[in-house]
Structure formats: C-alpha cells, structure tokens
Design a protein around this motif. Structure first.
Motif, mmCIF file in Angstrom:
data_model
loop_
_atom_site.group_PDB
_atom_site.id
_atom_site.type_symbol
_atom_site.label_atom_id
_atom_site.label_comp_id
_atom_site.label_asym_id
_atom_site.label_seq_id
_atom_site.Cartn_x
_atom_site.Cartn_y
_atom_site.Cartn_z
ATOM 1 N N ASN A 35 0.848 -1.194 0.000
ATOM 2 C CA ASN A 35 0.000 0.000 0.000
ATOM 3 C C ASN A 35 0.885 1.246 0.000
ATOM 4 O OD1 ASN A 35 0.901 0.368 2.665
ATOM 5 N ND2 ASN A 35 -0.928 -0.594 3.533
ATOM 6 N N GLU A 36 0.283 2.395 0.212
ATOM 7 C CA GLU A 36 1.034 3.650 0.119
ATOM 8 C C GLU A 36 2.028 3.819 1.261
ATOM 9 O OE1 GLU A 36 -2.420 6.336 2.334
ATOM 10 O OE2 GLU A 36 -1.945 6.656 0.221
ATOM 11 N N ARG A 37 1.886 3.038 2.328
ATOM 12 C CA ARG A 37 2.791 3.157 3.474
ATOM 13 C C ARG A 37 3.991 2.217 3.404
ATOM 14 N NH1 ARG A 37 -2.264 3.322 5.437
ATOM 15 N NH2 ARG A 37 -2.221 1.133 6.081
ATOM 16 N N HIS A 38 3.864 1.135 2.662
ATOM 17 C CA HIS A 38 4.981 0.193 2.584
ATOM 18 C C HIS A 38 4.920 -0.581 1.281
ATOM 19 C CE1 HIS A 38 2.368 -3.277 3.415
ATOM 20 N NE2 HIS A 38 1.840 -2.602 4.430
ATOM 21 N N GLY A 39 6.068 -1.138 0.898
ATOM 22 C CA GLY A 39 6.154 -1.968 -0.294
ATOM 23 C C GLY A 39 5.615 -3.357 -0.026
ATOM 24 N N HIS A 92 -3.409 -10.787 -8.879
ATOM 25 C CA HIS A 92 -3.635 -10.115 -7.609
ATOM 26 C C HIS A 92 -4.867 -9.225 -7.707
ATOM 27 C CE1 HIS A 92 -1.271 -7.222 -9.983
ATOM 28 N NE2 HIS A 92 -1.884 -6.271 -9.282
ATOM 29 N N GLU A 93 -5.287 -8.740 -6.589
ATOM 30 C CA GLU A 93 -6.389 -7.793 -6.532
ATOM 31 C C GLU A 93 -5.831 -6.418 -6.197
ATOM 32 O OE1 GLU A 93 -10.176 -9.210 -4.739
ATOM 33 O OE2 GLU A 93 -8.924 -10.850 -3.966
ATOM 34 N N SER A 94 -6.565 -5.386 -6.557
ATOM 35 C CA SER A 94 -6.121 -4.022 -6.263
ATOM 36 C C SER A 94 -7.335 -3.128 -6.051
ATOM 37 C CB SER A 94 -5.240 -3.470 -7.390
ATOM 38 O OG SER A 94 -5.960 -3.387 -8.602
ATOM 39 N N ARG A 95 -7.155 -2.177 -5.178
ATOM 40 C CA ARG A 95 -8.218 -1.202 -4.919
ATOM 41 C C ARG A 95 -7.636 -0.032 -4.147
ATOM 42 N NH1 ARG A 95 -14.439 -2.390 -3.331
ATOM 43 N NH2 ARG A 95 -15.066 -0.260 -2.831
ATOM 44 N N ASP A 96 -7.956 1.166 -4.592
ATOM 45 C CA ASP A 96 -7.534 2.393 -3.906
ATOM 46 C C ASP A 96 -6.033 2.417 -3.633
ATOM 47 O OD1 ASP A 96 -10.201 3.151 -3.911
ATOM 48 O OD2 ASP A 96 -10.565 2.335 -1.901
ATOM 49 N N GLY A 97 -5.245 1.971 -4.598
ATOM 50 C CA GLY A 97 -3.796 2.010 -4.459
ATOM 51 C C GLY A 97 -3.205 0.870 -3.659
ATOM 52 N N VAL A 98 -4.027 -0.098 -3.269
ATOM 53 C CA VAL A 98 -3.552 -1.256 -2.503
ATOM 54 C C VAL A 98 -3.576 -2.486 -3.405
ATOM 55 C CG1 VAL A 98 -3.925 -2.725 -0.487
ATOM 56 C CG2 VAL A 98 -4.464 -0.273 -0.378
ATOM 57 N N LYS A 99 -2.497 -3.268 -3.369
ATOM 58 C CA LYS A 99 -2.413 -4.523 -4.119
ATOM 59 C C LYS A 99 -2.224 -5.662 -3.124
ATOM 60 C CE LYS A 99 -0.142 -2.229 -8.039
ATOM 61 N NZ LYS A 99 1.072 -2.177 -8.876
ATOM 62 N N TRP A 100 -2.911 -6.780 -3.385
ATOM 63 C CA TRP A 100 -2.775 -7.901 -2.466
ATOM 64 C C TRP A 100 -3.134 -9.216 -3.146
ATOM 65 C CZ3 TRP A 100 -7.076 -4.825 -2.599
ATOM 66 C CH2 TRP A 100 -8.322 -5.439 -2.645
ATOM 67 N N GLY A 101 -2.687 -10.308 -2.526
ATOM 68 C CA GLY A 101 -2.973 -11.646 -3.024
ATOM 69 C C GLY A 101 -2.407 -12.687 -2.080
ATOM 70 N N GLU A 102 -2.725 -13.958 -2.334
ATOM 71 C CA GLU A 102 -2.230 -15.068 -1.518
ATOM 72 C C GLU A 102 -1.328 -15.956 -2.367
ATOM 73 O OE1 GLU A 102 -5.062 -17.214 0.845
ATOM 74 O OE2 GLU A 102 -6.475 -15.539 0.801
#
Length: 241
Positions: free
Chosen positions: A4-8, A38-48
């Motif tokens: 996210n915007e706070r960390h890689g 992966h999924e992304s929303r509002d500048g956040v990327k994530w996945g398992e």
C-alpha cells in the motif's frame, strides 16, 4: 502479500477486515506484481501465494517465483473434543431444565470465580462430522461444557452442577488461566522477535508466533517457563535441501 502507500510488498502476519485489506509484516525483496495474479483497490495490491526465499532476520529475498497458495491443513476435528471419557449412553443432559443458555452462562460465572480456574470451552464434536445445523449449534442441550481447574475437581464439579444440567466435563490442568496470562505477558517482554501471542485454553499453554522457530528458541522457552508451557509457531518454514 500486500503493498500500500505506506509500505512496499510485505507478507501479512495478520489482516484487518476491511476493503481494501490492511496488514503488515516483513518486506519481500524481488517481488513483481506484474508476474502474479492479484487484486487491487484504492492504491492497494494484495494476493495469496506460496513463496520461497532466503531470510536474513528482517527481510525475505525471493529465490523462486511465487506459486499458488498452499492451504494449511484443517484443524483436527477433535481439537475441541472433551478429554473426559464418554459416559455410558453418550453425552446428554442430566437435567434438561437446566441445560439452557442462562444456565450455561451461570456455570461459566461459577467456574471463573475460582482461583483454580484454567479455562473453558464447548464441545460439539460428538454430533458427528460435517457442518452442525444451526438449531443444533444454538442448543445448549446439544453440547458438552468443558471446564478445567488446577485442583479439587470433585468440588468444582459439584459447584458447577448446582447451576448447569447439561453435559459436563471437568478436567485437570497444570496452570490456571491467570498463570498463563502472566506467562504470556512475560514472554512478550522477555523474548525478542515475538510477533503475536495467545493463551491456548484447550492445550493449557501459551502460543507465540515468531518468524522462524529454532531449537535454540524452543530450549530457551522450556528453560524459562517450564517444558511445554510455551509453544512457538513459525511464520516461515525451513525448506529441505
């Protein structure tokens, strides 16, 4: 894995229930979101994912491409099973009139008043495998109340039985719940690298989470707090050569 915007890119130790999700952990070196779904929303990327890499004590550097997530083995179906022998005729209320939610709460209050109280849980495993139907899961007459104490089991059972007529298992414990809470606080202060901790009522021990479990750590925990009193779980698992 989340960025996210706070960390890689970091692997998550715990995830906040939000959308997008929030989490934090150790940094991942060599991560490429373009190479994975992966999924992304509002500048956040994530996945398992399942990842393999080298750990330097603070960061994980990838040595292989990420793979599909490896699901952990499901909890043992008997993890909540009562330690008492099954009574003749099976588990059932001895006084159905007192096998109610009100009686269950009263039994818990009685148990917790004792300085020897070591924890409590309910067991519905005797209902058989598969999902428990809603009406069964909400019925105090279809569960076994498990209560643990460090001494005087007969006396504690008599006191609980004064208010609870449902199935009951009273079993011994080495440590009271208060003792385990105290050990939990000491571990968090005394052992570096602890990422989380909890009191395991059923196993009558403290569970702690670290990045990597070593024999040195296990021996240190046994030496400080007594053999088996504190169980360490590793976020990362060593890969066999």
């Amino acid at each position: 894995m989340l960025e996210n915007e706070r960390h890689g890119p970091q692997f998550c130790l715990s995830v906040a229930d939000s959308l997008p999700p929030q989490c934090g952990g150790a940094d991942i070196v060599g991560w490429n979101w373009k190479a994975v779904r992966h999924e992304s929303r509002d500048g956040v990327k994530w996945g398992e994912y399942t990842v393999v890499g080298t750990w330097d004590g603070a960061r994980l550097t990838l040595t292989e491409p990420p793979k599909a997530p490896r699901r952990p083995d499901p909890d043992d179906e008997d993890s909540f099973a009562s330690p008492c022998p099954t009574p003749a005729g099976g588990w059932k209320p001895v006084d159905p009139a007192q096998a109610t939610e009100k009686s269950l709460q009263a039994a818990m209050r009685v148990a917790r008043k004792s300085p020897q109280y070591a924890g409590a849980w309910v067991d519905q495993s005797y209902l058989g495998p598969g999902p428990i139907r809603e009406f069964e899961g909400n019925d105090p007459a279809k569960l076994v109340l498990n209560v643990r104490f460090t001494g005087d089991l007969d006396g504690h059972e008599r006191r609980v039985r004064e208010v609870w007529g449902g199935a009951l298992c009273v079993s011994p414990a080495k440590h009271t719940e208060a003792e385990l809470r105290g050990i939990q606080m000491k571990v968090q202060k005394e052992i570096p690298g602890i990422q989380g901790s909890s009191v395991d009522t059923i196993k009558n021990r403290v569970s702690v989470t670290v990045f990597v479990v070593t024999d040195e750590l296990r021996n240190d925990l046994d030496s400080r707090y007594g053999p088996g009193t504190v169980r360490a779980w590793g976020v990362l698992e060593p890969v066999a050569d």
